[in-house]
Each structure stands twice: as C-alpha cells, then as structure tokens.
Design an enzyme around this catalytic site. Structure first.
Site: not given
Length: 657
Positions: A335-337
């Site tokens: 999620w590109d967290f």
C-alpha cells in the site's frame, strides 16, 4: 549520569540533554548579559530526539496575534518543471547555531543568513545536475551540523554543515564561511553512489543527515515502482572528520525463508530505505531509523514473507550499525505505507514510572508507542486478520499490527454511499467509481479490477511528522484524509502501445508480472472523493493514549480553480508542526498558503498569516540578539507534486512588533 553524558564531539552537541531526559526545555539555551535567554535550533527537530518543542515563551497565546513579518529572504532557486527539469519545492527547515541561520535550497545550495535581518553571509553550491530524473522533484529538507570540540576554536571546519544531495553526495562545509572541508572525503564530499542497483536520479537524497558523536549517518530516497530490484536501501555511517565509511546496514538482507527451492521463487526486491529523518539517543548509543516499503510497492510476489526491516522503526547501535531492536508497522507492504514520519523520542509517565519511548506513525494513520530500550509496545498492539489478495502470485500477510491506543488518526474505510462532492454530479461520479472497486477497508490489497486504498499513499501521517509538548504530554500531528485507486495490469496488456491512456500515474514494476496504475480519487471538480475535512490537526494525550482535540486544518477553497460552492474546512497538508512553551502550535503546509498558530491545550486558532506560496515545510523558532527577540521562520515555496500550488523561493521570518 554526568560521566555518561560527557561527549567528546558534538551530536548536535547543544541538544544532547533533551535526548537524555526526554525533555527539550533546556536544549540549545544560552544566557546573555542581563539574563536574556537565547534558544538555538541545532537539529532538524530542535533536539536530537526530534520533539520539535521550543522552551521559548516570548511569543505566546496572549500575543501571537500580533506577529508580523520581520524579514523575507529569496533564494532564487525555483524550477517550474520545463523541459527535462523537475518542479522544485522549498521544504527546508533551517538550523540556527552560533548566531547563524543555515538553510538548504531545492538546488542543494547551502546558505548562511544573519538570523536577525535575513542578510546572506555566504552560500555554497555543490552544483548538482539540475536536470536529473529525481522522482521527488527538486527538494531538500535541510542540513545537519557537527562541532569538532577536539579542534581549536578558530580553526577551519571546527563546526561543519553536512548536506546530502540529490545526485547522491554527502558534502561537508565550514560553518564559518561555506568553504568545503578539505579533509572530509575527496575535497569536502563523499560519493554515495556505490550501492547495489544504483541508478542516477532514481537514487537520491532529500532529508538531512543525522549526527551522533563523531559519525554522520545517511539514508536515501529511492523512486517507487520502476523495477522489482530497485537500489538497496542501505543506511551508512561515515567518520565526521575524514568521511571514511564506518559501517552500513541493509534493511532487507536476503530472506533465508525465500531461498530458491522446487516450490519457491528467488527473492527479488530492493529499497526498504530510510528516506525520512532519523533521530538519535546518545545516552543509549542508538539511532532510530524509519524505513519505507520494499520494491515494488504494490506487488510482493517476488519478495515473500514480512520483508523485515522494511516499513519499520529500527534501533541501531550507533558505534557498529548492529540492530538493537526493530518493530515492523506493516508486514509485506502492498500500500506504500512507508514509515514516513520521523521517530520522536520522549519520556511518558506510565503507572507511576517514567518510561522512555519512541513514537512512530505512518501513512496508515496508525500511531505506535514503543519502549525505547526494548521496542516493546507501551500501549497494547494486536495482530488482526486483514483481507487477502486474489492476484495470482501474491501471498498477503494474514495479519497486520493494530494499536489499541491511540485510536486511528485517519479514516480506515470509505463506502460508495459515503462518497463526497461539492455538487450532486460530483458525488455521483465518486460513488460510481468507488462502487466498481474492491473495497474492504484498510489493508485491502491491490487487485486486477482496482482497489480503493484507504488511506491513500499520502494519507495518514506523512513526512510532516509531529511535535510533543512535555508539559502537557500532548503529541500534535497533522494528518491527511485522502483515498486512492490502485490497479495491477498484467504485463502483456501493460506493455501494449496506448495502454497508458488514463489520467494518473503508471509504474512499470519491471521484472514483475504486473504493471501499476494509481491515482487519487477526485471528482470532476478536482476535489477529493473522500468526505472532508481532508486535513486535520490532532492533539493526543500520550499519558492516556486518547485524542484531546481535533480540528480541521486550513482550507481547500479555490483549490484547482475558483469554486462557487462553499468548500468545508480542512486541507491536505505537507509540512509539520512545532510547539512552544508559550502554548502555541505553529504549522503551515496547507494548500491555502497560510501559516497558523493554535492553542496547544484547546486547538483554537489564534493567528494566521498569508505566505507568498504554500509553506510545505516544518517551521522553526529561536531567540537571539541584543534585543532578545524571538523569531518564527518558515520556508514558503509550494510543492513539486501539487501543480495547483504556485511555486516560490521565500524564507519568511515573523516576530513581535
């Protein structure tokens, strides 16, 4: 304790006490004749632990409304993004040490100013390639300083200013005159390009280095989603005098559980890099490293397992680079967290005891509070079952860690019925888009049909970070409430001519069986599909782990053009807060180009001032001079990725009349 606090060579040697005790009230103070107290700003976060708390009280809740512009300095380093050159963003947080203000520009120039007048004293230009393919645009967030107390006063480079450049160099200049420190590396610079998988531009630096004892430590910014095997995200420590490499640490060593077997694929990945700000605890000989996601962001079929230590906060032994402990905030990130916010070191009162902690938030909007010595949760954290991937080749983590306190600081779900828009037509367009996506709340994995990402990749807590008021045990942070769409596209279709026709961002993910398409969800009006407020300023009572107050931050009225409708309060923001003993939280970063002051105890807005452009940076404050004035300083230059914002080059200082 006193013997352990003796330091031969400066960390930000003026801010060591704050890290030892977890309170910044005495960091950087000097007393002038007549009893006036100065306060310097000698690290990115004021103290080495990143609390962003100033003990100054001259500007306070009672008089902050009287603040006026004292001076404005223009760097003249602006790029509108024409030709090969990327857009610029002025995101620097200056340092103030030895009665001099030091800032960096989007072109990586280092400039020294008189802190009372804004008059330039010197400038150093490392002459980077301004046309490089830097994924973040032309951006730099600041410098670091180191005092060599073994070098006699007046000798060249006794105090050094360190900067990491976009073209992957570490430079050291004399704080007195800006001349390169000839004994550091090769004529004042160290080449940082000797990492596996290096690609010019894709591997670059945006954040300041970190200094502890006689070491200067650098991370890296690595572009997302170009390839599976992006550059290695190593963290490296260099001798602050000579520039020689002392140690390096790779957050993603080869995974022993994913070695090639008859049933397992080779382990291919990169990145996991520390692109945000690191902080240090000299007393414990620890460096706290926030790491981003492994490459590529949205497909992990070639990097099975949790991918430790990506998406983590990791405590490294400063002398050796060995891992003391680590805590992973997101397992097998899809999620590109990133752990985009800097860690924050302080001391909390728990069950009648003082507990040294590190606070770490990320783009998920979740906030983790960990024991600084052990990495164990101070507030409980539980592993919860999360949605699983239906993409062939992907193996999702079955659970993710959720803190039981504090509560989430950004929305964790959005239904089609909750879609928002300023007009009925906008709402219907958003509703239809959301209804077509896979949508099971936070941690819904990317899919071939398209997935609603809640929060999106600049939702929650970004690099803006947070500030901590030790007097009230309040953590103040700005968060974004944005959702995005992510869709994986099979390789054969992705590579077809004309397949990239939709408005949005495409990621090649070379080496993976899928390319990527993603975009933020906006209605035809250009405003977000998620319900406002899109930006919040929140104060969390860290003794209880509960929200004390929460208010909309700024406004998006007029964003993307003139809106006839009245737009609700709350703007996306990129640029963090500081807090002072005068009881004021200062923050800019909103699309409406204001800097604001809030009452730290209530969240009431006390003051705002229009800036020449959006202040997508963290402000700082100091007190200096024969007149003993306190100044508030912010870089106002717009954002390289928000085309609706105008660009600028102004460093603006405020003070009381």
């Amino acid at each position: 304790m006193k013997n352990r606090m003796r330091v031969n060579v400066g960390l930000c040697s003026l801010c060591v006490l704050a890290v030892v005790f977890g309170v910044a009230a005495d960091a950087g103070k000097t007393t002038q004749a007549g009893g006036a107290t100065d306060d310097q700003w000698s690290c990115y976060g004021h103290d080495a632990g990143g609390m962003r708390f100033s003990p100054l009280t001259q500007i306070n809740r009672d008089n902050v409304a009287s603040l006026k512009v004292a001076w404005t300095f223009h760097t003249h380093d602006v790029s509108e993004g024409s030709g090969r050159r990327k857009r610029s963003g002025f995101e620097s947080t200056p340092l103030m040490v030895d009665a001099t203000l030091y800032l960096t520009t989007p072109f990586n120039r280092v400039i020294a100013l008189d802190p009372e007048t804004g008059t330039q004293r010197w400038a150093y230009d490392p002459k980077i390639d301004l046309d490089g393919d830097y994924g973040d645009g032309l951006v730099n967030r600041g410098a670091a300083t180191w005092l060599d107390s073994a070098r006699p006063s007046g000798q060249a480079c006794r105090r050094r200013i360190f900067e990491s450049t976009q073209d992957a160099r570490l430079v050291a200049v004399d704080a007195a005159n800006g001349s390169p420190c000839a004994d550091f590396g090769n004529g004042g610079q160290v080449n940082l390009r000797d990492v596996a998988g290096y690609h010019p531009g894709w591997y670059h630096m945006t954040s300041p280095p970190t200094v502890i004892d006689d070491l200067v430590i650098v991370g890296s910014a690595i572009d997302d989603n170009h390839r599976v095997d992006m550059t290695r995200g190593v963290v490296r420590a260099y001798d602050a005098r000579a520039g020689t490499l002392r140690w390096s640490w790779d957050p993603l060593p080869p995974n022993p559980l994913a070695t090639p077997t008859e049933n397992a694929k080779p382990f291919h990945t990169g990145a996991g890099n520390a692109w945000s700000i690191m902080v240090v605890d000299t007393e414990r000989d620890l460096i706290f490293v926030p790491t981003g996601s492994a490459s590529p962001d949205y497909y992990g079929g070639l990097r099975p397992g949790d991918n430790k230590w990506a998406n983590s906060v990791v405590a490294l032994r400063a002398k050796t680079g060995e891992v003391a402990w680590g805590f992973q905030l997101v397992h097998h990130d899809l999620w590109d967290f990133d752990s985009a916010s800097p860690p924050l070191l302080t001391t909390l009162r728990q069950d009648g005891k003082d507990v040294p902690v590190v606070i770490q938030g990320n783009k998920s909007g979740l906030l983790y509070v960990l024991n600084r010595d052990t990495g164990k949760p101070v507030f409980p954290i539980e592993e919860r079952v999360v949605p699983q991937s239906d993409v062939p080749g992907e193996v999702t983590s079955p659970t993710q860690p959720f803190p039981l306190a504090p509560p989430p600081l950004a929305a964790q779900a959005l239904s089609a019925e909750q879609a928002w828009g300023p007009t009925p037509e906008d709402r219907e367009a958003c509703r239809k888009t959301i209804a077509q996506l896979r949508n099971e709340g936070i941690f819904t994995p990317p899919s071939l049909k398209g997935t609603l990402m809640v929060p999106g990749n600049i939702g929650g807590m970004t690099w803006s970070g947070y500030a901590f008021d030790p007097r009230h045990s309040l953590l103040v942070t700005n968060t974004n409430n944005l959702v995005a769409l992510a869709r994986l596209i099979p390789r054969a279709k992705y590579d077809q001519r004309g397949s990239h026709a939709e408005d949005g961002e495409y990621g090649d993910q070379v080496g993976a069986p899928y390319g990527l398409y993603r975009r933020f969800l906006q209605s035809p009006s250009d405003l977000p599909c998620s319900a406002p407020p899109w930006g919040l300023l929140t104060a969390i009572d860290m003794a209880e782990g509960q929200i004390r107050w929460q208010v909309p931050l700024g406004s998006m009225q007029g964003f993307g053009g003139a809106h006839k409708q009245q737009i609700p309060a709350g703007s996306i923001s990129l640029g963090g807060p500081i807090v002072t003993a005068g009881g004021v939280v200062f923050i800019a970063g909103t699309t409406d180009s204001y800097i604001r002051g809030f009452d730290v105890e209530t969240g009431r807005e006390l003051w705002k001032a229009q800036l020449p452009a959006s202040g997508n940076a963290t402000p700082m404050t100091y007190r200096i001079g024969n007149n003993g004035k306190q100044y508030l300083v912010i870089a106002a230059g717009g954002h390289p990725k928000i085309a609706e914002e105008k660009l600028g080059d102004a460093l603006v200082a405020f003070t009381l009349p």
